[in-house]
Design an enzyme around this catalytic site. Sequence first.
Site, PDB file in Angstrom:
ATOM      1  N   HIS A 178      -6.803   6.436  -0.292  1.00  0.00           N
ATOM      2  CA  HIS A 178      -6.606   5.549   0.155  1.00  0.00           C
ATOM      3  C   HIS A 178      -7.849   5.133   1.283  1.00  0.00           C
ATOM      4  O   HIS A 178      -8.271   5.347   2.635  1.00  0.00           O
ATOM      5  CB  HIS A 178      -5.196   5.544   1.205  1.00  0.00           C
ATOM      6  N   GLU A 276      -9.054   0.752  -1.592  1.00  0.00           N
ATOM      7  CA  GLU A 276      -8.936   1.569  -2.771  1.00  0.00           C
ATOM      8  C   GLU A 276      -8.783   1.599  -3.701  1.00  0.00           C
ATOM      9  O   GLU A 276      -7.622   0.419  -4.287  1.00  0.00           O
ATOM     10  CB  GLU A 276      -7.103   1.862  -1.520  1.00  0.00           C
TER      11      GLU A 276
END
Length: 301
Positions: A178, A276
């Site tokens: 992320h 991400e």
Amino acid sequence: MTSPADLAQLLAAVPGVVLRSSDELYPGRGAGLPVLEIQNAHGRAVLALQGAHLLSFVPQGGRDLLWLSPLAKFNPGKAIRGGIPLCLPWFGGHPDKSRGLPAHGFARTSDWQLESAEVLADGRHQLVLGLKDTLLTREMWPHHFHFRFAITVGSELTVMLEAEHQGHVPVEFTAAMHSYFAVPNVAECVIEGLAGCEQINTLGGITRLHNEGDVVIRDVHDSVYLDVPAVQIIRTPSGQTRIDSDTRSAIVWNPGTNALKGGDIGPAYTGFVCVERGDAFDNAITLKPGEVYRANMTISG
């Protein structure tokens, strides 16, 4: 978590890696967590043991490619806002919403063990952290596993996420690295490398689109792009960041002005964009007993 004595013994033979408290580097931000500061002739990185969470990466002579919220807190068991949180063994909300399980899995708030650390022949550092199942994790995800996260710090940052399924039945698995990337102004950045991909817009429900070109952030943006090319480039008026990964999904996120309503981002939302890489939604993986999932990513300026 690796004991302080074991950590000291492991790191004694690894010059350039120092165990610190987050309070030393980010004072006044919560109770504090142990972090590793890694520095060599090629670059510098900061890694929290909780979550195996990269907080910073600065190539030698360059800028920090990662963004850490000025409002980020360092508290045990709580996710840290910014850097590269690891979302696994599920990405987003758990499929069984009735159970009230944490979004993005438990890995990012778990204590990982430092399994190895070394200086490579070319002066880069390589560290490997691991996480194994416990009674607590099996209450949330009833499977035996060994997760590993390897980072190599040089003029580029290279990471490998590995999930070994040690259980006895097949299991669906999703994951994402992320990554929060620092930009001068999110409204002025352009994300290349997603044209032609199927886009799942998650705002206000699920809408499937065909993404025609480069991605720009108008305000709130939260979309999953499927079967993406290996490389994305974030271009800004002052430079670029390159992301190279063998994963199949890319998730682009920025909360826009919603961040002004509270939380741990606030007006600083203009300083980052999340691109991400992972395998999520339609790109979910089914792991058979004994199988190992691997995801690689390299970021550079």
